[in-house]
Design an enzyme around this catalytic site. Structure first.
Site, PDB file in Angstrom:
ATOM      1  CG  ASP A  13      40.772 -36.223  46.140  1.00  0.00           C
ATOM      2  OD1 ASP A  13      41.084 -35.033  45.951  1.00  0.00           O
ATOM      3  OD2 ASP A  13      41.074 -37.135  45.356  1.00  0.00           O
ATOM      4  CG  ASP A  25      34.846 -36.849  50.513  1.00  0.00           C
ATOM      5  OD1 ASP A  25      35.348 -37.951  50.785  1.00  0.00           O
ATOM      6  OD2 ASP A  25      34.907 -36.323  49.383  1.00  0.00           O
ATOM      7  CG  ASP A  36      33.584 -34.339  46.181  1.00  0.00           C
ATOM      8  OD1 ASP A  36      33.592 -35.202  47.095  1.00  0.00           O
ATOM      9  OD2 ASP A  36      34.179 -34.500  45.101  1.00  0.00           O
TER      10      ASP A  36
END
Length: 307
Positions: A29, A27, A246
């Site tokens: 951001d 991932d 995240d």
């Protein structure tokens, strides 16, 4: 006995994990960067993974950027990526529509921005709907909005111009059970620097779902389709692949859905307390949200990669 989950990656365990994988899905951001600033050590981690012959892919739910724009952002931050390594929901939504036989030759009613428009253009799919669409008249006018008879799908992505009239048009198109209903991703909020956030695409999709009493086909994480796009192009083996993210409900659940190894980094949305709570749960669905491993930050992988 349940397999241990949410184990901190350190030392030899990190090296063991890296030896067990050939493919790393990141991932972006909250994992590799915050806003326009790369997280310390992130670009070096990607560089060293490539040096060790690991294939690296960038898998993002963001529908506001094309493959090209994401590759440009990655390169600007020192990641040396090419667009073919980027799998975002704008690109994968266009791929999905090209693969659906019943959509052949139809138009899209698009609730979304420029990136989605450009990705649809690339594959030759026509669309209507982008841009502002202010409300006019009264309820009778709203319920009688003119519709394009060639529309065969409604696509909902991030759209800062989302409006009551767009919601009404989506309702009118989706009264036809043969009209496809596609959502790019279900993220409910978009975290910003300084602890701020704005509503995410999931809020827009939920509004349309509520109005039409139908569930959207979701393209992005945790749906398997976005991972299937990587498999289709590169033939990755799930047993030799790790997902690094995240968020539990998107990144980690994608890993669980696709039988991948999973690593949570604590520089984004999810806290360690939340992850440990899922790992300790007796509920099978909650345990699916628990990562196999966690790290404080992506830079924690550097010692194992440099060794």
């Amino acid at each position: 006995m349940a397999v241990s989950k949410c184990v901190k990656l350190t030392g030899a365990l990190t090296q063991e994990l890296l030896k067990s994988v050939d493919n790393v899905l990141f991932d972006c951001d909250g994992v590799l960067w915050h806003g326009d600033s790369a997280i310390a050590g992130a670009s070096e981690v990607v560089k060293l993974l490539r040096k060790k012959n690991k294939r690296v892919f960038f898998v993002t739910n963001n529908s506001t950027k094309t493959q090209e724009l994401y590759a440009q952002k990655l390169c600007k931050m020192g990641f040396e990526a090419v667009k073919e390594e980027v799998f975002g929901t704008a690109h994968c939504t266009a791929l999905y529509l090209k693969q659906v036989a019943c959509f052949n030759g139809g138009k899209v009613y698009l609730i979304g921005g420029k990136a989605l428009s450009e990705e649809l253009d690339k594959v030759g799919i026509s669309y209507v709907g982008p841009g502002p669409d202010p409300v006019f008249g009264g309820m009778s006018d709203w319920a009688s909005v003119p519709l394009d008879p060639d529309v065969k799908a409604v696509v909902v992505g991030f759209d800062e111009h989302f409006s009551y009239l767009k919601l009404t048009k989506a309702l009118c198109y989706l009264k036809d059970p043969g009209c496809l209903f596609i959502g790019t991703n279900t993220d409910t909020k978009l975290p910003l620097e300084g602890g701020r956030a704005v509503p995410g695409t999931g809020c827009l999709i939920r509004a349309v779902e509520t109005a039409v009493n139908r569930k959207a086909i979701i393209i992005g994480k945790p749906s398997k389709f976005i991972y299937d796009c990587v498999v289709s192009k590169y033939g990755v083996d799930p047993a030799r692949t790790v997902m690094v993210g995240d968020r539990l409900d998107t990144d980690i659940l994608l890993g669980s859905n696709c039988n991948l190894k999973t690593v949570l980094t604590l520089t984004g949305v999810t806290s360690l307390v939340e992850a440990q709570s899922c790992a300790a749960s007796n509920c099978p669905e909650e345990r699916r949200l628990a990562p196999d491993f966690y790290i404080d930050t992506i830079g924690d992988l550097l010692p194992a990669l440099q060794g």
